[in-house]
Design a protein around this motif. Structure first.
Motif, PDB file in Angstrom:
ATOM      1  N   VAL B  88       0.827  -1.190   0.014  1.00 19.01           N
ATOM      2  CA  VAL B  88       0.065  -0.176   0.010  1.00 19.01           C
ATOM      3  C   VAL B  88       0.961   1.068   0.089  1.00 19.01           C
ATOM      4  O   VAL B  88       1.668   1.384   0.985  1.00 19.01           O
ATOM      5  CB  VAL B  88      -0.923  -0.062   1.202  1.00 19.01           C
ATOM      6  CG1 VAL B  88      -1.875   1.241   1.122  1.00 19.01           C
ATOM      7  CG2 VAL B  88      -1.737  -1.281   1.366  1.00 19.01           C
ATOM      8  N   PHE B  89       0.684   2.038  -0.899  1.00 17.49           N
ATOM      9  CA  PHE B  89       1.813   3.195  -1.211  1.00 17.49           C
ATOM     10  C   PHE B  89       0.849   4.578  -1.670  1.00 17.49           C
ATOM     11  O   PHE B  89      -0.168   4.355  -2.016  1.00 17.49           O
ATOM     12  CB  PHE B  89       2.886   2.645  -1.940  1.00 17.49           C
ATOM     13  CG  PHE B  89       2.396   2.924  -3.234  1.00 17.49           C
ATOM     14  CD1 PHE B  89       1.634   1.787  -4.094  1.00 17.49           C
ATOM     15  CD2 PHE B  89       3.055   3.906  -4.329  1.00 17.49           C
ATOM     16  CE1 PHE B  89       1.382   1.815  -5.244  1.00 17.49           C
ATOM     17  CE2 PHE B  89       2.651   4.064  -5.636  1.00 17.49           C
ATOM     18  CZ  PHE B  89       1.933   2.964  -6.264  1.00 17.49           C
ATOM     19  N   CYS B  93       3.450  10.210  -0.055  1.00 22.75           N
ATOM     20  CA  CYS B  93       3.759   9.596   1.216  1.00 22.75           C
ATOM     21  C   CYS B  93       5.344   9.566   1.197  1.00 22.75           C
ATOM     22  O   CYS B  93       5.961   9.033   0.324  1.00 22.75           O
ATOM     23  CB  CYS B  93       3.314   8.312   1.387  1.00 22.75           C
ATOM     24  SG  CYS B  93       4.396   7.203   2.394  1.00 22.75           S
ATOM     25  N   CYS B  96       7.124   6.302   1.714  1.00 19.65           N
ATOM     26  CA  CYS B  96       7.393   5.491   0.659  1.00 19.65           C
ATOM     27  C   CYS B  96       8.367   5.581  -0.593  1.00 19.65           C
ATOM     28  O   CYS B  96       9.062   4.914  -0.957  1.00 19.65           O
ATOM     29  CB  CYS B  96       5.761   5.636  -0.211  1.00 19.65           C
ATOM     30  SG  CYS B  96       4.489   5.165   0.795  1.00 19.65           S
ATOM     31  N   TYR B 121      -3.094   4.391  -2.616  1.00 14.07           N
ATOM     32  CA  TYR B 121      -4.161   4.621  -1.648  1.00 14.07           C
ATOM     33  C   TYR B 121      -4.307   6.262  -1.580  1.00 14.07           C
ATOM     34  O   TYR B 121      -3.292   7.013  -1.386  1.00 14.07           O
ATOM     35  CB  TYR B 121      -3.532   4.461  -0.217  1.00 14.07           C
ATOM     36  CG  TYR B 121      -4.377   4.549   1.097  1.00 14.07           C
ATOM     37  CD1 TYR B 121      -3.844   5.372   2.075  1.00 14.07           C
ATOM     38  CD2 TYR B 121      -5.423   4.047   1.213  1.00 14.07           C
ATOM     39  CE1 TYR B 121      -4.506   5.815   3.121  1.00 14.07           C
ATOM     40  CE2 TYR B 121      -6.263   4.462   2.231  1.00 14.07           C
ATOM     41  CZ  TYR B 121      -5.856   5.318   3.219  1.00 14.07           C
ATOM     42  OH  TYR B 121      -6.602   5.555   4.474  1.00 14.07           O
ATOM     43  N   THR B 159       0.295   4.757   5.494  1.00 15.41           N
ATOM     44  CA  THR B 159       1.214   4.277   4.306  1.00 15.41           C
ATOM     45  C   THR B 159       2.647   4.256   4.718  1.00 15.41           C
ATOM     46  O   THR B 159       3.061   5.331   5.669  1.00 15.41           O
ATOM     47  CB  THR B 159       1.237   5.156   3.127  1.00 15.41           C
ATOM     48  OG1 THR B 159       1.107   6.298   3.320  1.00 15.41           O
ATOM     49  CG2 THR B 159      -0.363   4.628   2.519  1.00 15.41           C
ATOM     50  N   PRO B 160       3.519   3.446   4.401  1.00 11.96           N
ATOM     51  CA  PRO B 160       3.364   2.399   3.476  1.00 11.96           C
ATOM     52  C   PRO B 160       3.156   1.234   4.404  1.00 11.96           C
ATOM     53  O   PRO B 160       3.421   1.199   5.559  1.00 11.96           O
ATOM     54  CB  PRO B 160       4.702   2.292   2.857  1.00 11.96           C
ATOM     55  CG  PRO B 160       5.615   2.611   3.819  1.00 11.96           C
ATOM     56  CD  PRO B 160       4.991   3.834   4.611  1.00 11.96           C
TER      57      PRO B 160
END
Lengths: 171, 212
Positions: B88-89, B93, B96, B121, B159-160
């Motif tokens: 999930v990134f 972010c 990430c 996301y 995230t992540p």
């Protein structure tokens, strides 16, 4: 300071600065006070305008319900669920994005008619028991629930026995 | 003869035993010390590392559009048959970004063993695509989740996050936060090796050419 009065030396309290302010000077001081007061009023009014603008900008979404019962359930649920990002706040207070998403999900679930217990059970299934502020009373958490009472009784018992021993010794 | 003045020590005032080495004297201190150790240990634990409820459970069933081919859909049934890292990134972010080189390395060195699928996301296409072009695309499929609805089924709260999914479609591990070398070697790699030894036919997985 010391003043000579005839043959005597008297000690006189030195005049304070405030004693020397004359009537003409108090009017200047009043003007200064007036200007300071006006400045403060301007500041307060500007702050009020700004805060009202910012409040309008971050207007919270309204959650309309069909019945008062549902609204109460919703609000009660929000106070019992933890925001996982800001972990000391509940969903009602937190401004995190995740909290807004969870509020929306809870709102839809309540509108569909799901019970509080069902909604909580679903959220615990997905996020784990930490999302509830009150941990469930289970085998793993009975120590957490009963320890304060046990410690209270233990401490109380020790205190009573010590006090009694002291009293016996003193009498 | 002067009366022998018996000196009462402090211990003897409290406890009717002569020795100061009586356990009852030291018990409160031991209790508090024990409590300090227990609470001190609790301070070292991180409340943001919540244990996932999905471990050993089948992955949540979902369907979502692919980011790079919006007309095509990805279904959670596609997790079966190979080891997957479900990542999930988001382009917004920062962690990430820092983690991405490691992910590119994993994709390069382990491409015959596992597949990395991404969940984008709460992001926008016009921001992710340049981000991927700049930092590289290790993903086989990227599922777009602009509203975060799919992520909510996975219990994602930041995230992540990375999920290790076995060939039967069950979640075997969850990493909260960026993957660093320590987490890779301690948490992910042993599980991957374990999964491979259970099903040796998996190594030599030939990834298909349709990357999304």
């Amino acid at each position: 300071m010391i003043k000579r009065e005839g043959n005597e030396l008297l000690w006189v309290r030195p005049a304070k600065v405030s004693d020397r302010i004359k009537i003409s000077e108090t009017s200047c001081l009043r003007f200064e006070l007036l200007s300071v007061g006006l400045f403060l009023m301007c500041c307060v009014s500007v702050m009020c305008c700004l805060s009202s603008i910012s409040m309008a900008a971050t207007a919270k979404p309204v959650y309309p319900f069909d019945s008062l019962q549902q609204q109460r359930t919703f609000q009660q649920l929000l106070t019992e669920l933890r925001c996982l990002v800001c972990q000391n706040q509940n969903l009602a207070n937190s401004e995190a994005d995740l909290a807004a998403d969870l509020r929306q999900e809870v709102y839809q679930a309540v509108r569909e008619g799901q019970s509080s217990a069902r909604i909580k059970q679903h959220l615990v299934q997905v996020y784990g028991p930490f999302i509830l502020f009150k941990p469930a009373v289970a085998q793993t958490t009975w120590v957490l629930w009963t320890l304060p009472f046990l410690l209270l009784i233990l401490g109380g018992g020790i205190t009573v026995s010590v006090v009694r021993r002291y009293g016996r010794r003193a009498s | 003869m002067p009366k022998a003045i018996k000196k009462r020590t402090k211990c003897q005032s409290y406890i009717k035993v002569r020795s100061c080495m009586n356990i009852r004297l030291w018990l409160p201190l031991l209790i508090v010390f024990g409590l300090v150790i227990v609470l001190g240990f609790s301070l070292t634990r991180n409340p943001h590392q919540l244990p996932s409820t999905l471990i050993h459970q089948p992955a949540p069933i979902f369907k979502g559009p692919l980011l790079l081919h919006p007309t095509q859909e990805f279904s959670s049934m596609q997790f079966k048959g190979h080891i997957t890292l479900f990542h999930v990134f988001a382009s917004w972010c920062v962690s990430c970004q820092g983690e991405h080189p490691i992910l590119m390395d994993i994709a390069r060195h382990f491409k015959h063993v596992l597949v990395i699928d991404g969940l984008n996301y709460k992001d926008q296409r016009n921001q992710v695509i340049p981000w991927l072009q700049q930092y590289g695309n290790p993903y086989h499929h990227i599922i777009a989740d602009p509203l975060g609805k799919i992520a909510m089924q996975w219990g994602v709260y930041g995230t992540p996050e990375t999920f290790l999914i076995d060939p039967q479609g069950r979640v075997q591990a969850k990493i909260i936060g960026p993957i660093d070398l320590q987490r890779w070697h301690q948490q992910l790699l042993p599980r991957i090796v374990q999964l491979l030894t259970q099903a040796p036919a998996l190594s030599g997985y030939k990834h298909d050419k349709t990357r999304g």
